[in-house]
Design an enzyme around this catalytic site. Structure first.
Site, PDB file in Angstrom:
ATOM      1  N   LYS A 293       2.446  86.455  65.537  1.00  0.00           N
ATOM      2  CA  LYS A 293       1.278  87.340  65.391  1.00  0.00           C
ATOM      3  C   LYS A 293       0.874  87.379  63.934  1.00  0.00           C
ATOM      4  O   LYS A 293       1.727  87.488  63.034  1.00  0.00           O
ATOM      5  CB  LYS A 293       1.632  88.734  65.893  1.00  0.00           C
ATOM      6  CG  LYS A 293       0.476  89.729  65.900  1.00  0.00           C
ATOM      7  CD  LYS A 293       0.931  91.054  66.514  1.00  0.00           C
ATOM      8  CE  LYS A 293      -0.221  92.049  66.554  1.00  0.00           C
ATOM      9  NZ  LYS A 293       0.210  93.355  67.098  1.00  0.00           N
TER      10      LYS A 293
ATOM     11  N   SER B 229      -2.557  95.156  70.704  1.00  0.00           N
ATOM     12  CA  SER B 229      -3.170  94.343  69.671  1.00  0.00           C
ATOM     13  C   SER B 229      -2.572  92.939  69.562  1.00  0.00           C
ATOM     14  O   SER B 229      -3.143  92.105  68.855  1.00  0.00           O
ATOM     15  CB  SER B 229      -3.045  95.043  68.324  1.00  0.00           C
ATOM     16  OG  SER B 229      -1.692  95.211  67.975  1.00  0.00           O
TER      17      SER B 229
ATOM     18  N   SER C 281       1.358  97.718  71.740  1.00  0.00           N
ATOM     19  CA  SER C 281       0.744  96.427  71.447  1.00  0.00           C
ATOM     20  C   SER C 281       1.507  95.176  71.826  1.00  0.00           C
ATOM     21  O   SER C 281       0.969  94.087  71.680  1.00  0.00           O
ATOM     22  CB  SER C 281       0.408  96.357  69.953  1.00  0.00           C
ATOM     23  OG  SER C 281      -0.571  97.330  69.664  1.00  0.00           O
TER      24      SER C 281
END
Lengths: 457, 470, 91
Positions: free
Chosen positions: A63, A138, A162
C-alpha cells in the site's frame, strides 16, 4: 503438490513457497508471471500507482502509505507526487529479509482517509468482481490486487476498517493485527493510536505467514512490543466448543438484507463445525463512529502538519477535499475551548468501548459478525455524502478504538458481490482468530471462486 | 509618585549534553558541524517516522527537577505542541503540558539588598529543540542538526522582584547543571536560554493593589500547590515577554529598561499590552517583536506515539542517591566537616572540579596533619593552574612552605592585634568601606614579622578581626 | 472557518470556506451525540496499549547523509533547506 491445472498467478503464497522449494518453477518465472498480469490488468483496475519489475523473491503489493526506499511513495496524494523516501519501513525490511520483493505500490484513499477507493489523486480503483463498483478503502489497491491475482499477497493498513472492509468487498482475506504487534515505523501516519499494518491475502494460511514475517519490535516504534509466531498446525485444530459471540447490536437495523442472510448462513456454518453461538452486548456500539472520527481526525490533523513543502512534498493546497475536511475537523476538536467536549470526551467513550469488549470476551472466545452493512456500491454513489460514507464503518472502527485484532474472510455473495465475515478477538489472540477463520474458510470454500478477469496472452 | 514593584517570571531552557538526541539516535553534538549532517527520518520529520525517548535525557530532567526541590510526578506524559514554523519539522514539538515530569520546587536567591528570597518553581519538564534558521535576503535557510536535541524547560512563578535575584538564579541554574554534568548551560553558546515575563504593579502603603481578572502570569495549567493561587489573584492584567536575547548582560539590561518603561507608561495613565519584546543593544531599548492578540492555540494532546512515564518513589530515591552532591549540600558539608567558613565553602564549591580538588588535597594533606582551613585559604588565595599542579603536588608544596617556618597563628594574632591598635586611621578607613586599608595593615604585619608571616593568612585574620569589631 | 483554515495552514477560497463549513458542521452535529454518554468517572484512553516507560539508551548512531536528507526538498542552498521568509510565527 503440483499445480499443472492452475496458473502460477492463481496460486497462494503457501502453495508458492512449497512449489519453489520443490523447484516446480523459478523465482524468475514467478515474478515474470505476476508482473505481466499486474501490468495488463492495471489499465482497467488501477490497483497500482507504481509497478516495478522484480525478478526474484516473492512479489508482493505494498500500500502506498508504506515508505519504500528510493521508490516513489505517494500515499494516494498529489502532495507526495515526487516523494522518494530515503528509508524503508520496518515491515519492508522484514519482508525483504524473508525473500519478498516489492512488485508495486498500490493505490489507496489519500493518506488512508476513505472507505471506497475514490479519494485518491491517482484515480479510482475498480473492484475486480464488478469494475463499476468500488473495491472499498482505504487499502483499495491492495485488496483489488490480491483479488485480481496481481500479486502473491499485499500489505495494507487499517485505521477504521481499511484492511477488513476492502478485503470483504473484494472477496479476499484481510487481517488487522493487535495494535502494537507490527511496527508502524515507516507507515505514513493517519491516526497514530489507531493505525495498524496488516496482510491482505488469498487465504487465511497466507495471512498467518505474512503476519509472522512482519511482526515484532524494532526499537523504533515505542508501542511495538511483541512478535507473532505462526503455526500451520495450530490453525488446523478444530473449533469444537469454541464460544462465538454475536453482538446483538450488529445484526439489527442498517444491515442490508442480503448481507444479513449471508452472515447468518456463515454463523450456521460455524455452528455445524462445533462452535457455540452466544449473544453478546456491545452497548456503546452506536457511539463508536463519533468517537472514532473525533480521535482519528484530531491525530491526523497533527500528523499531517509535517507536510509543509520544505523538506519534501508540495504545497498544502494540494490536499484533496476529504483530507482537508478531516484536518479541519481534527483541528477543531483539539482547539482551546473544545478539547474537553470533543477530544477528551471521545477518549473517554473509547474507554467505555474497550470495557464493552473486555466484558464480552468474558462470555465468548471470539466475536463474529459482518464487516460492512452493505456490499460494494457503485463508483460515485456516495462521494457527495461524506457522513454516509463514515457511517458504513460501523462494524470495523470499534476494533481500532480497542486495539484488538480482527480478520475478514470471504463468506459468500449477495447480488453477485462478495460479503466478508468478520472475527474479532481479544488482544494478542491472532492465533485463535486464524484458527477459526481457517476452519470456516476450509469448510465454506468461498476462496475457490475468483473474479472473472481476462488477460490476453 | 506611585510606588511600583516588578513582577517577573523566568523561563529557562537548558540544552542537555546527552550523546544522542531526545527522540532519535542521531548524535546530539551538533555545534559547529556541517549543516544537515546529523539528521534522520525522525528529527527531520519525514512521513512514517516515530519518536523513542532518550533514557538518559529523562534521568537528567529528573535530576534537575530534584536539584530544584521539585516533586517528581507519579505519572507524566509527552504531549504535542502544534504550530507551524520552518524550524519545526513535524509541525509540532514534543513537549509536556498537562502532565510534566517535575513540579513545585523552590530556589533561594539573594536580592539587591542581600536578603534571601524564595523563588517558586512551577515546573521542570522535558521537550525537544528545533532546527536553526538563518536569514538570507528574502529567504530563510534551515539546518536541522539541532532539531530534536533534548531540552529541559524550567518555569518559575512570577516571584522575582529585582535583577540581582535573576542574576543569582541564572548563576545557580548554571552551576547546578554543571555540577550534575547534564549541560554546560552557557548562554553565549546557546545551551541555556532565558526568557523573562515582566510586569509591574502598584504598591500603596506597602500592600500590592488588587487587580481584577489577572491571570496573565499564570502557568499553563494549575500545576503547583494551591498556596500559589492567592498571590496569582493579585497579578497585573498584562505581561511583556522578553525573548531572543542571547546574553545575560543584555537580558538584565532589558529587564531593567522594561521595568522603567512600564512604570513610566502607567504613571502617564497609559495601558500596557500583552506583547513580546526584544533588546536593541545599540539603542539600549526594548522593542516590540510581536503583539499577542490572542493566546496561541497549541492544541495540546497526549502524544500517542509515546508511552506514559510512571515513576515510583523507589526510582526517585535511587536517582537522588546517584545524583552528584549539589553545591548547597556540599557547602553545608564543608562547613560542618572541615570547619570552613560559609564564604570559604561557597568559593570552594564554585565548580565541582574546584571542590573535588580541595577534598583530594585535604585527603592527601591528612598524612602531614595539614589543616583543611589552611588548604582552603591557600587554594582560594593562591593563583595557580590546577590542571598542571595536581592535589598531591600542591600538598607537597604547602607542606614544604609550612616547614620553612611560617609564623603560627597564635603569634600572628598577637601581632595583628598590635597592628590594629597601632593604626586606627587604617581601621577607620576600612570601616568606611576602603578595602585597600586591609592591604596596608597586612603590609604592617609583614614588616613587623620580617616576612615570616603568611600574607594570606594575615589578611584573613585581619579581615575577620576587623569585621567582628563594633 | 477562517480561523480553522489558518490554524490548519490550509488556504481556502471563500467559496471553499462555505462549502467545507457546511460539511464540517454536519459532521460536528453528528458527533454531538457523544454528549449523551455518561462519562463521569471514566478515564480517557489516549492509546490502546498498556506499555509504560518505553525508552532507548543514549547511544548515537549514524543517520542520513546530507545528500539523503536534502534530496526531496524543493530548494536547497549550500547544504541548507530554503524557504521564503514568512513574516511571523503562525499560531
Amino acid at each position: 503438490m503440483t499445480h499443472k491445472n492452475m496458473e502460477i498467478t492463481e496460486l497462494t503464497l503457501t502453495q508458492i513457497l512449497k512449489a519453489l522449494e520443490e523447484k516446480e518453477f523459478s523465482e524468475e518465472e514467478l515474478n515474470s508471471a505476476y508482473v505481466k498480469r499486474a501490468q495488463v490488468l492495471n489499465a482497467g483496475l488501477n490497483a497500482y500507482v507504481t509497478v516495478l519489475e522484480p525478478y526474484e523473491g516473492i512479489p508482493a503489493a505494498i500500500k502506498d502509505v508504506i515508505v519504500t526506499k528510493d521508490v516513489k511513495t505517494t500515499a494516494g496524494s498529489k502532495i507526495l507526487e515526487n516523494f522518494l523516501p530515503p528509508y524503508s519501513a520496518t515491515v519492508i525490511d522484514k519482508l525483504e529479509s524473508h525473500n519478498v520483493s516489492v512488485l508495486g505500490k498500490t493505490n489507496c484513499d489519500e493518506f488512508a482517509m476513505g472507505s471506497s477507493g475514490e479519494n485518491s489523486a491517482y484515480g479510482v480503483t475498480h473492484n475486480p468482481w464488478d469494475t463499476g463498483k468500488v473495491p472499498g478503502g482505504s487499502s483499495s489497491g491492495s485488496a483489488a490486487a490480491v483479488s485480481g491475482d496481481m500479486c502473491v499477497f499485499a500489505l495494507g493498513s487499517d485505521t477504521g476498517g481499511s484492511i477488513r472492509q476492502p478485503a470483504s468487498f473484494c472477496g479476499v482475506v484481510g487481517l488487522k493485527p493487535t495494535y502494537g504487534l507490527i511496527s508502524r515505523y515507516g507507515l505514513i501516519a493517519y491516526a497514530s493510536s489507531l493505525d495498524c499494518v496488516g496482510p491482505i491475502a488469498k487465504s487465511v494460511e497466507d495471512a498467518g505467514q505474512v503476519l509472522e514475517w512482519i511482526s515484532g519490535p524494532d526499537g523504533k516504534d515505542s508501542n511495538c512490543s511483541k512478535s507473532f509466531t505462526f503455526s500451520r498446525e495450530k490453525i488446523k485444530d478444530g473449533i469444537k466448543g469454541l464460544r462465538v459471540g454475536v453482538p446483538k447490536e450488529y445484526l439489527g437495523e442498517g444491515l442490508e438484507e442480503g448481507v444479513k442472510e449471508t452472515i447468518k448462513s456463515a454463523l450456521s456454518k460455524l455452528e455445524s463445525l462445533g462452535a457455540e453461538l452466544i449473544y453478546v452486548d456491545l452497548p456503546h456500539s452506536e457511539y463508536a463512529i463519533a468517537a472514532y472520527y473525533i480521535i482519528a481526525t484530531s491525530e491526523a490533523s497533527s500528523n499531517l502538519a509535517r507536510l509543509d513543502g520544505i523538506r519534501f512534498g508540495g504545497n498544502r493546497d494540494l490536499f484533496g477535499a476529504e483530507v482537508k475536511r478531516r484536518i479541519m475537523l481534527g483541528t477543531f476538536s483539539l482547539s482551546v475551548g473544545y478539547y474537553d467536549d470533543y477530544f477528551a470526551r471521545a477518549a473517554k467513550v473509547r474507554t467505555l468501548i474497550i470495557k464493552d469488549f473486555e466484558k464480552a470476551f468474558k462470555k465468548c472466545d471470539i466475536i463474529a459478525g459482518p464487516v460492512s452493512p452493505t456490499v460494494a456500491w457503485n463508483i460515485g454513489a456516495k462521494v457527495n455524502d461524506p457522513l454516509a460514507m463514515y457511517l458504513s464503518d460501523i462494524y470495523t472502527v470499534p476494533a481500532n478504538l480497542a486495539g484488538i485484532p480482527g480478520i475478514s474472510v470471504p463468506a459468500g455473495f449477495s447480488d453477485g458481490l462478495p460479503v466478508g465475515l468478520q472475527f474479532l478477538g481479544p488482544k494478542w489472540s491472532e492465533e485463535k482468530l486464524l484458527q477459526v477463520a481457517y476452519n470456516y474458510e476450509q469448510s465454506a470454500e468461498w476462496n475457490k471462486q475468483k473474479p472473472n478477469l481476462t488477460v490476453s496472452p | 509618585m506611585n510606588n511600583y514593584e516588578p513582577i517577573i517570571g523566568l523561563e529557562v531552557h537548558v540544552e542537555l549534553s546527552t550523546r544522542s538526541k531526545m527522540f532519535c539516535s542521531c548524535s546530539a553534538d551538533y555545534f559547529g558541524k556541517e549543516s544537515n549532517t546529523h539528521t534522520c527520518p525522525v528529527c527531520l520529520g519525514l512521513p512514517g517516522a516515530l519518536p523513542v525517548p532518550n533514557k538518559a535525557a529523562l534521568e537528567n530532567c529528573m535530576k534537575l527537577g530534584l536539584a530544584l526541590g521539585c516533586k517528581i510526578s507519579d505519572e507524566s506524559r509527552f504531549e504535542r505542541k502544534n504550530y507551524f514554523y520552518p524550524d519545526l519539522p513535524k509541525g509540532y514539538q514534543i513537549s509536556q503540558y498537562r502532565w510534566p515530569l517535575c513540579k513545585s520546587g523552590i530556589v533561594k536567591v539573594r536580592n539587591k539588598i542581600g536578603e534571601v528570597r524564595e523563588i517558586r518553581i512551577n515546573r521542570v519538564h522535558q521537550e525537544e529543540d528545533t532546527g536553526k534558521l538563518t536569514h538570507s535576503g528574502e529567504n530563510t535557510l534551515i539546518d536541522y542538526n539541532r532539531s530534536g536535541v533534548p531540552l529541559v524547560e524550567i518555569v518559575t512563578e512570577p516571584d522575582f522582584r529585582d535583577t540581582e535575584e535573576i542574576r543569582d538564579y541564572a548563576k545557580k541554574i548554571q552551576q547546578i547543571c554543571r555540577y550534575l554534568g547534564i549541560s554546560n548551560a552557557d548562554m553565549e553558546k546557546g545551551d541555556m536560554r532565558l526568557e523573562a515575563n515582566v510586569s509591574v504593579r502598584k504598591v500603596t502603603a506597602g500592600h500590592p493593589e488588587l487587580v481584577e481578572g489577572s491571570l496573565a502570569h499564570a502557568g499553563p495549567t494549575s500545576v503547583g500547590d494551591s498556596s500559589s493561587t492567592t498571590r496569582n489573584d493579585m497579578l497585573p492584567p498584562y505581561r511583556v515577554e522578553l525573548k531572543n536575547i542571547n546574553s545575560f548582560r543584555f537580558m538584565v539590561a532589558a529587564v531593567e529598561y522594561e521595568i522603567r518603561r512600564q512604570i513610566e507608561a502607567l504613571d502617564k495613565g497609559e495601558r500596557l499590552i500583552q506583547e513580546t519584546r526584544g533588546w536593541n543593544e545599540n539603542k539600549k531599548q526594548t522593542y516590540t517583536q510581536r503583539v499577542k492578540e490572542e493566546a496561541n492555540d497549541y492544541r495540546y494532546f497526549a502524544d500517542p506515539d509515546l508511552t506514559e512515564m510512571i515513576v515510583d518513589s523507589d526510582s526517585v530515591k535511587k536517582t537522588k542517591e546517584e545524583m552528584q552532591e549539589l553545591p548547597v549540600d556540599k557547602q553545608k558539608r564543608f562547613v560542618a566537616s572541615y570547619g570552613l567558613s560559609e564564604t570559604q565553602a561557597i568559593m570552594l564549591t564554585d565548580t565541582r572540579e574546584f571542590a573535588d580538588y580541595f577534598e583530594e588535597a585535604v585527603r592527601v594533606g591528612k598524612e602531614y596533619s595539614l589543616q583543611p582551613t589552611k588548604v582552603a585559604n591557600t587554594l582560594i588565595n593562591k593563583k595557580f593552574n590546577r590542571d598542571e599542579i595536581l592535589p598531591a603536588k600542591f600538598v607537597e608544596m604547602l607542606v614544604g612552605e609550612q616547614e620553612k617556618g611560617v609564623l603560627p597563628d597564635e603569634e600572628l594574632e598577637k601581632i595583628i592585634a598590635q597592628a590594629i591598635t597601632d593604626n586606627p586611621q587604617a581601621v577607620a578607613d576600612y570601616k568606611k568601606g576602603k578595602e585597600s586599608s586591609v592591604q596596608f595593615l597586612v603590609g604592617q604585619v609583614m614588616k613587623f614579622t620580617h616576612g615570616k608571616a603568611d600574607p594570606n593568612r594575615a589578611k584573613e585574620l585581619l579581615t575577620e578581626k576587623l569585621s567582628s569589631r563594633v | 472557518m477562517a480561523k480553522l483554515s489558518r490554524l490548519s495552514q490550509l488556504p481556502l477560497t471563500s467559496k471553499e470556506e462555505d462549502a467545507y463549513a457546511a460539511q464540517v458542521e454536519e459532521i460536528l452535529e453528528y458527533v454531538e451525540q457523544l454528549s449523551k454518554v455518561d462519562t463521569s468517572g471514566v478515564e480517557p484512553t489516549f492509546s490502546p496499549i498498556d506499555l509504560k516507560n518505553v525508552t532507548r539508551p543514549d547511544e548515537p548512531q549514524a543517520g542520513l547523509s546530507q545528500e539523503e536528507a536534502l534530496k526531496d526538498a524543493r530548494e536547497v542552498k549550500n547544504g541548507l533547506f530554503v524557504v521564503k521568509t514568512i513574516s511571523s510565527k503562525s499560531s
